[in-house]
Design an enzyme around this catalytic site. Sequence first.
Site, PDB file in Angstrom:
ATOM      1  CD  GLU A  91      -9.440   4.308   6.292  1.00  0.00           C
ATOM      2  OE1 GLU A  91      -8.500   3.613   5.924  1.00  0.00           O
ATOM      3  OE2 GLU A  91      -9.297   5.355   6.919  1.00  0.00           O
ATOM      4  NE  ARG A 149     -13.695   0.277   3.578  1.00  0.00           N
ATOM      5  CZ  ARG A 149     -14.213  -0.291   2.505  1.00  0.00           C
ATOM      6  NH1 ARG A 149     -14.255  -1.598   2.408  1.00  0.00           N
ATOM      7  NH2 ARG A 149     -14.688   0.432   1.526  1.00  0.00           N
ATOM      8  CB  CYS A 150      -9.943   2.159  11.050  1.00  0.00           C
ATOM      9  SG  CYS A 150      -9.418   3.053  12.507  1.00  0.00           S
ATOM     10  CD  GLN A 200      -2.866  -1.068   2.444  1.00  0.00           C
ATOM     11  OE1 GLN A 200      -3.093  -2.102   3.053  1.00  0.00           O
ATOM     12  NE2 GLN A 200      -3.404   0.089   2.819  1.00  0.00           N
TER      13      GLN A 200
END
Lengths: 290, 811, 163
Positions: free
Chosen positions: B765, B395-396, B248
């Site tokens: 998110e 996802r935060c 990523q």
Amino acid sequence: MIPGAFDYHSPRTLDEALSLLQKHAGEAKILAGGQSLIPAMRFRLAMPPILVDINRLDDLRYVEERGDHLAIGAMTREHALEDSQVVRSSYPLLHDTARVIADPLVRNQATVGGNIAHADPANDHPATMLAYHATVIAKGPSGERKIPIDDFFTGLFENAMKEDEILTEIRIPKPGANSGGAYTKLERKVGDYAISAAAVQLRLDGGTIAEARIGLTNVSAVPMRARAAEAELLGKSVSDAVIEAAGKAAAGECDPSPDLRGTIEYKRDMTRVMVKRSIHKAIARAKGGN
Amino acid sequence: MPQLEDRKEHHSELAEGVSARVSTTDQVQIKTPAKICGMGHRKKRKEDPRFIQGKGNYVDDVKLPGMLYMDIVRSPYAHAKIKSIDASAALEMEGVVAVITGEDLKAAGNLHWMPTLMSDTQMVLPIDKVVYYAQEVCAVIATSRYVAADAIEQVFVDYEPLDAVVDPFEALKDEVIVRDDKEKKTNHIWHWEAGDKAATDAVLKDAATVVKEKLYIPRIHVSSIETCGMVANYNKAREHMQIYMTSQAPHAHRTVFALVSGLPEHKIQIISPDIGGGFGGKVPVYPGYVICAVASLVTGKPVKWIEDRSENLQADSFARDYHIEAEMAANEDGKITGLRVKTLSDCGAADAAANPSKFPAGLYSICTGSYDMKAAHIEVDGVYTTKPPGGVAYRCSFRVTEAVHMIERMTDIMAHQLGEDPADFRLKNFIRPDQFPYKSPTGWEYDSGNYEGALKKAMEMIDYRALRQEQKEMRAKGELMGIGISSFTEVVGAGPSKDYDILGIKMFDSAEIRIHPTGKAMARFGTKSQGQGHETTYAQIIAEELGLPSDDIEVEEGDTDTAPYGLGTYASRSTPTAGAAAAMAARKIKAKAKKIAAHLLEVGEEDLEWNVDRFQVKGSPDQAKTIQEIAFAAYTNHPQGMEAGLEAVDYYDPPNLTFPFGSYICVVDIDKGTGEVKIRRFVAVDDCGHIINPMIVEGQIHGGLTMGLAPAMYEEIVYDENGQNLSGTFADYLLPTAVESPKWELGKTITPSPHHPIGAKGVGESPTVGAPPAIANAVVDALWHLGVRHIDIPITPQKVWKLLRDNGVTD
Amino acid sequence: MSNHEITLTINGETVTRTVEARTLLVHFIREDLSLTGTHIGCDTTSCGACTVLVDGKPVKSCTMFAVQAEGADIETIESLAAGGSLHPLQEGFWEKHGLQCGYCTPGMIMSAKGFLAEHPNPTEDEIRHGISGNLCRCTGYNKIVEAIQYAAEKLQSAEAGGE
């Protein structure tokens, strides 16, 4: 996750399969749908040196009524049960069961015979076949024998067949008039093994429960009948109290292990609830409902 | 929490369009025609044709000549001494090329340890002991995947098991020391505070009502459907390392590899090809990556390593694992006055969290949420246990999920405690629209918001008052129905360079745009999409700014040889940072384009105005040059003294974070027999500022909601007392399917960010952050009258059943 | 350990290869035939990323040995747009934003193809159960359901038009 190496045979006839089993006694493992065996092999929890793949035995794929019973060829895929008109119309307990086994992709490969022969108490067919009072047909070098389902499951992952026998057919007696059945399964998510599930097949005589058999899923080391629960129903008039008593009896007689699916206490109570719900549905169906 | 100073003057010449005072609408702004397809259009994704035809290029699809395969021997113990490793049988197998142990890495230059993103250390391969179950012990390199899998069975490791410490509270007793490599023999890693302790203590002391609750936010796993993997390809002749990697953050990883290995950074190329989902799990550097790269160095051949799912679940970085104790205070009028929070962060065997370096607990101090209160004080302690290291996003944005779950649960508990309707209680306590920019008691400056607008919209969509009436009637009949609200505030877009860095590298991000003579463009970014649709949305931003059709713009990311340096995609930072860089780079190009247009039209720059895709002479729009004409001229007829070409690069350093928000309402029915919770409806109103592509935003929200549902009801990594992972496969780590996932109902409000060049905020998110408390609040709302105050996630049927039976409810 | 020569049809083409008995069908497709559209996402027959059609039925190719596919007709994602135009399912996934990272997509589409063959006019609930053997981590499934509905309608109207 890669399976260990093995020798592979793909017999074209049942006789050929039987002779391979005889020849490689103690080493050969039968590959049916493979949906339990292949994952176990990928984790190397199973490392059979020889696989006898019986998927070419097309003669073992049928679902049809013959005489007094429904005959299911052992290599019948689960999806064929879901699609079968006769199963849908006359064997609702079986139809309920086939629809909740794993997921649709697995059901395109998984076989009824494999599900039963694996003798995994977490599998769904054992409870259903116990409730149906089914008969298992096993074929070996010395011919065919009928094994009553009550005698079939002998231990965890153990059945009454000999090493050189192949499960060829399952026979379910045709339900009589005023019969009904249902399978109710509690899952953590769709396609999971049951937290608890109950298969009920019963026959009414007026307002009285004339016959009842109950099988339980994943709440014992060996697939089991809930005999105490059945006893609560037999000869009784249908009432909420009777059904509750049957549920409680099942909760008492099952023998679950604690795991991520729940504590013993939870699984017992869920067995009570599943048994009750299946009985209610079975009674409604016996009376002609859906 | 360092105070944020006002840094809006940065980029002030180019940061046009959005004023400091913003208003809220629910209409997506569209300024370009369909043929240009700039912002606001529901443009079909440019990346999709390859994916729907099976032509994506993921790491496991990379096949190089002579490629070898790596498989890893992993520890069956959570804590054990390694007495010996015997690889002789494996080495004798046909096709086995090498076995790499910790001793080998040590000999290669102390590569057996590596730094974590939080400046802690983590073993690559152990020398003397293992500290978590499934830890990498050694690796086999072989000519095929199958031989490598056979060979790891032939490596015999002699372990002496040690006591595991699984419970972080037990770990604090220091009876079992996880990291005896450290000088200080303690499992306590760090202590961190935010807010004003004295003021908070005073507020709590004087409060009319205080509610207190313990919450556990369990350990979970991102479980992108593609696991992690690498193909490392070292070319000895060129002394060049080419790496394909599920990354990523390819640039940051290149720098880390250079620092750790000593290879010069210009001789390392990291290519992050198509990525099958990230969610934070592909931010850390895992031991497998390092071993794979070393394997290629040692063998001189390409080496592929692809994790199995069980390895991914059992050893890769986890998320959450926060043990929280919270107290909230309110005055006589039912106004929230203060919040006091103590938290224990179970870090596992290393602090390998993916947080900005100065924030060991991430952005957790955002936990006063959407509510205006006088004081707050937060304390967090990090502790080692014999579990895999980590602390990634799932996802935060850096621990915001934990913060939001706590504040939204506490707010609901307070509302119920006071006998107030949870919606009315929130409306009364929200930060008002006229309070923005809002300075929070823990030091944040919220950029913009309209919380009551979002909640009122959600209430209207779901017909909230009617549901409350229905609930009353159902309860009278003994049925259990609950309504849960979550009015969350997110904080995304890390971040301003003053405060935000990872291992010292500032958290800017970048865009480079080159316009070709024929008016087509190539745009490259320092971020890396893992499904977010950057190839489409970045093109739409540039189309909006320059009037080039978005189909004429090729977006490229993920190759460190060609893309400008950036910190990557996670924490919903791509739109706030690289999306802003795209607009800023485009504006630099536009400034040059204006000069060229003035030259072509023989007028002064001040006589020109921009109109969608062209500069035109003010008052005579017929006299105009389109961006394509200008691009051609940039290479064929540019003014004397001006550099040829039309390109720009921008490294965007955001002046502040952005603060998306929303209000979710969830309705549940509970089965009294089994404890099953059925989500009847779920309405989600999100506000992420200006919307680049509504279709993609909806997709992000749907996906985020299902990833919020997952930990709320299904997912948890469970260990037994020996530290064995009991949920290490998808058979027991329960990702929701299409059956569990409800039909999400979406609504939106649009309150732009005042400091972001295009007024956007980031959205990927928000729903994962906002959804779990809506679900938990709904379940507790259904059970409050029975005396239930709280239930920890995941809300399994068994937990609900236990509460029902304990309170005398049965079927 | 036995090796076997197998002949099968894949995406309309007949191929003959020698495989080790334990070679999983998914590895055969990806490695031996270089058709990398079919993916791998788990070890436990849970995720469906590897779904292909075997004799028209969608199955998980990680839970079948290549040697078992002797004589079979296999379709992978690469077969769908073979004629040059996208299949209605591919169109649907693109139109309705039924994918994000794209990793589960080939398996999801092949699963849906098998499903629609048996349920040409499905309800939303049937679709959700029909794809319950396929995990998606990105989309939340709403738009996948819409994509399959789009394809169902398109296939239905193509059929009606053809009669």
